[in-house]
Design a protein around this motif. Structure first.
Motif, PDB file in Angstrom:
ATOM      1  N   HIS A   1       0.833  -1.199   0.000  1.00  0.00           N
ATOM      2  CA  HIS A   1       0.000   0.000   0.000  1.00  0.00           C
ATOM      3  C   HIS A   1       0.876   1.261   0.000  1.00  0.00           C
ATOM      4  O   HIS A   1       0.585   2.229  -0.730  1.00  0.00           O
ATOM      5  CB  HIS A   1      -0.918   0.006   1.217  1.00  0.00           C
ATOM      6  CG  HIS A   1      -1.803   1.217   1.288  1.00  0.00           C
ATOM      7  ND1 HIS A   1      -2.830   1.446   0.396  1.00  0.00           N
ATOM      8  CD2 HIS A   1      -1.798   2.279   2.146  1.00  0.00           C
ATOM      9  CE1 HIS A   1      -3.417   2.596   0.682  1.00  0.00           C
ATOM     10  NE2 HIS A   1      -2.815   3.109   1.743  1.00  0.00           N
TER      11      HIS A   1
ATOM     12  N   ALA B   1       2.123   1.853  -3.438  1.00  0.00           N
ATOM     13  CA  ALA B   1       1.093   2.464  -4.282  1.00  0.00           C
ATOM     14  C   ALA B   1       1.018   3.972  -4.032  1.00  0.00           C
ATOM     15  O   ALA B   1       0.901   4.772  -4.972  1.00  0.00           O
ATOM     16  CB  ALA B   1      -0.255   1.806  -4.022  1.00  0.00           C
TER      17      ALA B   1
ATOM     18  N   VAL C   1      -1.535   3.967 -10.878  1.00  0.00           N
ATOM     19  CA  VAL C   1      -1.487   2.628 -10.303  1.00  0.00           C
ATOM     20  C   VAL C   1      -2.890   2.197  -9.889  1.00  0.00           C
ATOM     21  O   VAL C   1      -3.744   3.027  -9.589  1.00  0.00           O
ATOM     22  CB  VAL C   1      -0.552   2.571  -9.069  1.00  0.00           C
ATOM     23  CG1 VAL C   1       0.871   2.949  -9.454  1.00  0.00           C
ATOM     24  CG2 VAL C   1      -1.047   3.472  -7.955  1.00  0.00           C
TER      25      VAL C   1
ATOM     26  N   GLU D   1      -4.716  -0.774  -7.262  1.00  0.00           N
ATOM     27  CA  GLU D   1      -4.524  -1.831  -6.274  1.00  0.00           C
ATOM     28  C   GLU D   1      -5.536  -2.940  -6.546  1.00  0.00           C
ATOM     29  O   GLU D   1      -6.734  -2.677  -6.729  1.00  0.00           O
ATOM     30  CB  GLU D   1      -4.672  -1.267  -4.864  1.00  0.00           C
ATOM     31  CG  GLU D   1      -3.566  -0.250  -4.538  1.00  0.00           C
ATOM     32  CD  GLU D   1      -3.642   0.282  -3.121  1.00  0.00           C
ATOM     33  OE1 GLU D   1      -3.365  -0.503  -2.185  1.00  0.00           O
ATOM     34  OE2 GLU D   1      -3.991   1.473  -2.952  1.00  0.00           O
TER      35      GLU D   1
ATOM     36  N   ILE E   1      -0.317  -4.449  -7.014  1.00  0.00           N
ATOM     37  CA  ILE E   1      -0.427  -3.163  -7.686  1.00  0.00           C
ATOM     38  C   ILE E   1      -0.245  -3.414  -9.176  1.00  0.00           C
ATOM     39  O   ILE E   1       0.683  -4.129  -9.583  1.00  0.00           O
ATOM     40  CB  ILE E   1       0.670  -2.183  -7.219  1.00  0.00           C
ATOM     41  CG1 ILE E   1       0.583  -1.919  -5.725  1.00  0.00           C
ATOM     42  CG2 ILE E   1       0.581  -0.863  -7.987  1.00  0.00           C
ATOM     43  CD1 ILE E   1       1.795  -1.170  -5.199  1.00  0.00           C
TER      44      ILE E   1
END
Length: 403
Positions: free
Chosen positions: A108, A111, A121, A123, A142
């Protein structure tokens, strides 16, 4: 009588960064006389010609760093350059996949870093991963849409041609043996016995950049430690297991991206690399040893500090180097269907990694300047991706010095 200058700028090194620099100088200041000196019989025979051909997006790099800025710019420019000159290139996108719960926060954060760097990007969850890569398994991922693949050797050869068309001279088999200052001039003697005088010198010697800096009388403040990146290929009958590019979540303490899966421009799927210390700067084979270079590495305090700090990580890399089973296990984290029988040995590469005396791995591109000289001291991956912006930056610095 004082001999006239043979050229305005001497560029030492005919890899993609040196050739991009020569090209950028001829574009920014037409009429500037440029000579590129390359010790090998052709261009791009070392780092440029021994990589996976990935056009990196810039997602991994600290916002505001040279790597982040130049990779993002360079990725777009590389795709455009290849399209303009009909060179092999494809924008494939890639997945960065978390295979353990502990990796999800790092995924995370990655990202978020990508968004800070201006990179689109997305997720993904497990089901969405399999939509992109049916045989890859993970807890989250990602998708980076701007990543691609190309043939950097072909790009370097074309840059050489463009620079020569603009008046530059690219000379092969011209190993630099002596560099000296004679008043405002910089004089270089090559292994062929030729002596060249220039107003400025650019050091783009890659694996030998620190040695060239010292040859020029400058203290680079770092040392190149070569790391061999070892690859395997998927057997052709199993290449359908990977559609594009698949990466693990990297360890933020290291500049290496971990064992990943890369379908190259020729359709071959490479697995790797792992990263182990090489016993020679051009040690593409584990049996290649240059005692003088090895002694220099062993004697350098930064090598010992690095080994002491990261020996556990290094031991894992060495284990994967010595054991095909261990390497396969690393691949199976992403691609569970792979077996050792699916892996075929592939050529290795060597990364020129700059290390400071305290053992710190230099994380960003590193340039240094002295009167009449510009040294490119750290330009490992993503330097090929970023080669066009790097070339412009080096050209700006050297031309500023020329006035």
């Amino acid at each position: 009588m004082v001999r006239a200058y043979d050229c305005d700028v001497l560029v030492v090194g005919g890899g993609i960064v040196g050739l991009s620099t020569a090209y950028a100088i001829t574009r920014a200041a037409p009429g500037t006389r440029v000579i590129v000196l390359e010790k090998e019989p052709g261009p791009a025979l070392h780092q440029t010609g021994h990589n996976s051909g990935v056009i990196h997006s810039g997602i991994y790099y600290r916002p505001g760093s040279l790597k982040a800025r130049f990779a993002v710019q360079g990725a777009a420019e590389m795709v455009k350059f290849c399209a303009e000159y009909d060179l092999p290139c494809e924008v494939t996108g890639k997945l960065i996949v978390a295979t353990e719960h502990a990796e999800l926060p790092r995924l995370h954060s990655l990202a978020q870093r990508g968004r800070e760097n201006g990179i689109p990007v997305r997720e993904l969850g497990p089901a969405q991963i399999t939509e992109h890569e049916p045989h890859v398994r993970g807890l989250g991922a990602i998708h980076v849409g701007t990543t691609g693949i190309c043939d950097y050797g072909a790009v370097a050869r074309h840059l050489a041609g463009l620079a020569e068309d603009a008046g530059a001279s690219v000379r092969y088999g011209a190993r630099v043996e002596v560099i000296g200052r004679r008043g405002p001039a910089i004089a270089v003697r090559t292994a062929l016995g030729e002596v060249l005088r220039a107003r400025a010198l650019v050091n783009c010697a890659g694996l030998h950049s620190d040695a060239v800096a010292r040859l020029a009388g400058d203290d680079p403040g770092m040392r190149i430690i070569p790391f061999r990146g070892e690859y395997w290929e998927l057997a052709p009958a199993r290449a359908e297991l990977v559609r594009g590019l698949v990466y693990p979540v990297p360890d933020p303490a290291f500049p290496f991206l971990g064992v990943h899966l890369t379908r190259g421009i020729d359709g071959t799927v490479h697995l790797g690399p792992n990263a182990v210390p090489a016993l020679a700067r051009e040690g593409y084979d584990r049996r290649a040893v240059r005692p003088g270079e090895l002694a220099g590495t062993v004697a350098y305090p930064g090598s010992w500090h690095l080994a002491r700090r990261h020996w556990r990580y290094g031991a894992g890399e060495v284990r994967r180097s010595l054991s095909k089973r261990a390497f396969t296990d690393a691949v199976r984290r992403l691609l569970p269907d792979v077996t050792p029988d699916d892996l075929i040995p592939a050529p290795a590469g060597v990364r020129a990694q700059a290390i400071l005396r305290d053992g710190t791995l230099v994380d960003d591109f590193l340039f240094a300047e002295s009167p009449g000289m510009v040294h490119v001291l750290n330009a490992p991956s993503p330097a090929a991706t970023a080669s066009l912006p790097i070339g412009r930056e080096v050209a700006r610095r050297v031309l500023r010095g020329l006035g």
